[in-house]
Design a protein around this motif. Sequence first.
Motif, mmCIF file in Angstrom:
data_model
loop_
_atom_site.group_PDB
_atom_site.id
_atom_site.type_symbol
_atom_site.label_atom_id
_atom_site.label_comp_id
_atom_site.label_asym_id
_atom_site.label_seq_id
_atom_site.Cartn_x
_atom_site.Cartn_y
_atom_site.Cartn_z
ATOM 1 N N LEU A 105 0.857 -1.180 0.000
ATOM 2 C CA LEU A 105 0.000 0.000 0.000
ATOM 3 C C LEU A 105 0.895 1.232 0.000
ATOM 4 O O LEU A 105 1.611 1.483 0.979
ATOM 5 C CB LEU A 105 -0.919 0.027 1.223
ATOM 6 N N PRO A 106 0.915 2.020 -1.087
ATOM 7 C CA PRO A 106 1.815 3.178 -1.152
ATOM 8 C C PRO A 106 1.544 4.182 -0.049
ATOM 9 O O PRO A 106 0.387 4.465 0.295
ATOM 10 C CB PRO A 106 1.513 3.776 -2.535
ATOM 11 N N PRO A 113 7.404 4.859 2.894
ATOM 12 C CA PRO A 113 7.179 4.435 1.510
ATOM 13 C C PRO A 113 5.983 3.508 1.306
ATOM 14 O O PRO A 113 5.359 3.531 0.245
ATOM 15 C CB PRO A 113 8.490 3.719 1.149
ATOM 16 N N CYS A 114 5.667 2.704 2.299
ATOM 17 C CA CYS A 114 4.543 1.780 2.137
ATOM 18 C C CYS A 114 4.018 1.374 3.502
ATOM 19 O O CYS A 114 4.670 1.579 4.531
ATOM 20 C CB CYS A 114 4.957 0.539 1.332
ATOM 21 N N PHE A 115 2.830 0.763 3.478
ATOM 22 C CA PHE A 115 2.204 0.269 4.696
ATOM 23 C C PHE A 115 1.782 -1.179 4.493
ATOM 24 O O PHE A 115 1.733 -1.694 3.367
ATOM 25 C CB PHE A 115 1.004 1.127 5.066
ATOM 26 N N ALA A 116 1.451 -1.833 5.601
ATOM 27 C CA ALA A 116 1.071 -3.243 5.550
ATOM 28 C C ALA A 116 -0.261 -3.420 4.833
ATOM 29 O O ALA A 116 -1.155 -2.574 4.909
ATOM 30 C CB ALA A 116 0.999 -3.821 6.959
ATOM 31 N N ASN A 117 -0.376 -4.524 4.139
ATOM 32 C CA ASN A 117 -1.583 -4.899 3.420
ATOM 33 C C ASN A 117 -1.664 -6.419 3.450
ATOM 34 O O ASN A 117 -0.793 -7.092 4.018
ATOM 35 C CB ASN A 117 -1.515 -4.360 1.987
ATOM 36 N N LEU A 213 -9.293 -5.139 6.808
ATOM 37 C CA LEU A 213 -9.158 -4.126 5.768
ATOM 38 C C LEU A 213 -8.085 -4.545 4.777
ATOM 39 O O LEU A 213 -6.993 -4.969 5.171
ATOM 40 C CB LEU A 213 -8.813 -2.769 6.391
ATOM 41 N N CYS A 214 -8.400 -4.405 3.492
ATOM 42 C CA CYS A 214 -7.513 -4.836 2.421
ATOM 43 C C CYS A 214 -7.531 -3.799 1.308
ATOM 44 O O CYS A 214 -8.599 -3.291 0.943
ATOM 45 C CB CYS A 214 -7.956 -6.203 1.894
ATOM 46 N N ALA A 215 -6.360 -3.471 0.774
ATOM 47 C CA ALA A 215 -6.256 -2.571 -0.377
ATOM 48 C C ALA A 215 -5.930 -3.416 -1.597
ATOM 49 O O ALA A 215 -4.821 -3.933 -1.721
ATOM 50 C CB ALA A 215 -5.168 -1.519 -0.145
ATOM 51 N N ALA A 251 11.675 1.934 9.172
ATOM 52 C CA ALA A 251 12.074 1.268 10.409
ATOM 53 C C ALA A 251 11.065 1.543 11.522
ATOM 54 O O ALA A 251 10.763 0.661 12.337
ATOM 55 C CB ALA A 251 13.469 1.727 10.820
ATOM 56 N N ARG A 252 10.537 2.765 11.563
ATOM 57 C CA ARG A 252 9.531 3.104 12.580
ATOM 58 C C ARG A 252 8.300 2.223 12.447
ATOM 59 O O ARG A 252 7.782 1.692 13.437
ATOM 60 C CB ARG A 252 9.135 4.581 12.439
ATOM 61 N N TYR A 253 7.829 2.053 11.201
ATOM 62 C CA TYR A 253 6.611 1.276 10.980
ATOM 63 C C TYR A 253 6.842 -0.201 11.280
ATOM 64 O O TYR A 253 6.009 -0.845 11.929
ATOM 65 C CB TYR A 253 6.153 1.463 9.532
ATOM 66 N N LEU A 254 7.967 -0.748 10.838
ATOM 67 C CA LEU A 254 8.250 -2.162 11.111
ATOM 68 C C LEU A 254 8.373 -2.418 12.610
ATOM 69 O O LEU A 254 7.972 -3.490 13.096
ATOM 70 C CB LEU A 254 9.529 -2.585 10.399
ATOM 71 N N LYS A 255 8.910 -1.458 13.346
ATOM 72 C CA LYS A 255 9.043 -1.638 14.795
ATOM 73 C C LYS A 255 7.669 -1.758 15.457
ATOM 74 O O LYS A 255 7.502 -2.505 16.431
ATOM 75 C CB LYS A 255 9.832 -0.486 15.408
ATOM 76 N N LEU A 256 6.672 -1.023 14.943
ATOM 77 C CA LEU A 256 5.332 -1.146 15.496
ATOM 78 C C LEU A 256 4.801 -2.567 15.320
ATOM 79 O O LEU A 256 4.201 -3.138 16.235
ATOM 80 C CB LEU A 256 4.395 -0.144 14.824
ATOM 81 N N LEU A 257 5.025 -3.167 14.143
ATOM 82 C CA LEU A 257 4.581 -4.539 13.913
ATOM 83 C C LEU A 257 5.339 -5.515 14.803
ATOM 84 O O LEU A 257 4.740 -6.433 15.395
ATOM 85 C CB LEU A 257 4.774 -4.925 12.444
ATOM 86 N N GLN A 258 6.644 -5.324 14.905
ATOM 87 C CA GLN A 258 7.464 -6.233 15.706
ATOM 88 C C GLN A 258 7.114 -6.124 17.190
ATOM 89 O O GLN A 258 6.992 -7.145 17.884
ATOM 90 C CB GLN A 258 8.941 -5.928 15.465
ATOM 91 N N ASP A 259 6.936 -4.890 17.672
ATOM 92 C CA ASP A 259 6.553 -4.704 19.081
ATOM 93 C C ASP A 259 5.183 -5.293 19.350
ATOM 94 O O ASP A 259 4.966 -5.943 20.384
ATOM 95 C CB ASP A 259 6.561 -3.217 19.435
ATOM 96 N N GLY A 260 4.231 -5.075 18.412
ATOM 97 C CA GLY A 260 2.888 -5.608 18.613
ATOM 98 C C GLY A 260 2.859 -7.119 18.636
ATOM 99 O O GLY A 260 2.149 -7.725 19.449
#
Length: 368
Positions: A105-106, A113-117, A213-215, A251-260
């Motif tokens: 997801l752009p 640059p992108c988000f999880a989908n 939710l899916c794009a 790196a900020r976004y991936l850390k949220l997934l890893q922490d969660g």
Amino acid sequence: MSPHASPDAGPSAASAALDKAEVSRRHPRRGSYPPVSSVPFTSPQRLAQAAEDATSGPGEEASATVLYLAYGSNLSAETFLGARGIRPLSQVNVSVPTLRLTFDLPGVPYLEPCFANVGFMKLPEVPKLPDPTTPPVLPPLDPSQPGYKWDGRLMGVVYEVTPEDWRTIMRTEGAGSSYKEIVVPCIPIKPRITVPEKPPFPDLPRPFLARTLCASYMPDSGDDDPRKRRWWYRLVTGRQRPNPGYAQASARYLKLLQDGAGEHELPESYQQYLASLQPYTMTQGRQTIGQIVFLGAWAPLLIFVFTMTNFLADETGRLPRWLAGAVSGMFNLMWMSYDAIFKPVFGDGERTESGDEEKVLLLANGTD
């Protein structure tokens, strides 16, 4: 303006107060929201009722609550309970056999640059037949069992939320301009039982249906609708990139997934997969300049659009179709300017440039 700012404070003081409020929202102070461990497990009765909910239309659930599958930044308490202020009634860890995690997801070049989908799992074209002379060795199918090897399926958390919180989730996830609501089968995962903190879990988890939710991307061919071959239709129908999956998350976004994933004690093999993902890293000075120039050009419009979605979303948390198309068109125009101008001049703003692996390691270790 902050309520604690003096009436005659100058523009710089007001700007600092707004910046502080934004930082507090994006990175809420730990302790200002409850830990995920305080959310109880979803009852088997509520999971059994999910099939009845799924037959209803959006916003017309048969029950008084909504089962929502989170797989991206909403896994993190910092985002879901803190920044978005959601208060789930219950939760359960799940595996989703039909879906896989993607990052297509752009978002915003040079920054996010992108988000999880999610994408649908692909079946093998030629099934592999077992050798009849060799007895089969069955690996653990339950992700909670020791020795389980991750098979590529999506792992996540299904939260039970109120309709009001579901509308908040929809608004904060683009209000229907990017993600669309789908219903998918989920299989509960047994948690790590610790007595007496956690209650017992059923021995035989049964699949249930949850909303997520899916794009989706528009297919390039095989569609008979002539509108979908016109440039203007593609411009306003979802965020489109010529090479989905090329971009790397920050790196900020991936850390949220890893922490969660760690907070919810998702299977160790899935946590190892998330830890192996490489973030987008700027390794050249011109990319930093490109980030400044790009955000200077597009950030005011992005902030305005995101602010307006909070006011114009309807009672279900979604935008009118015309406005959702306008938001998608703005994002596509933003990426068109990146492809035509910024990338050739300032360098790659979606993926760490090849040949810079050594620089990335040095930056990750905090050295020059």
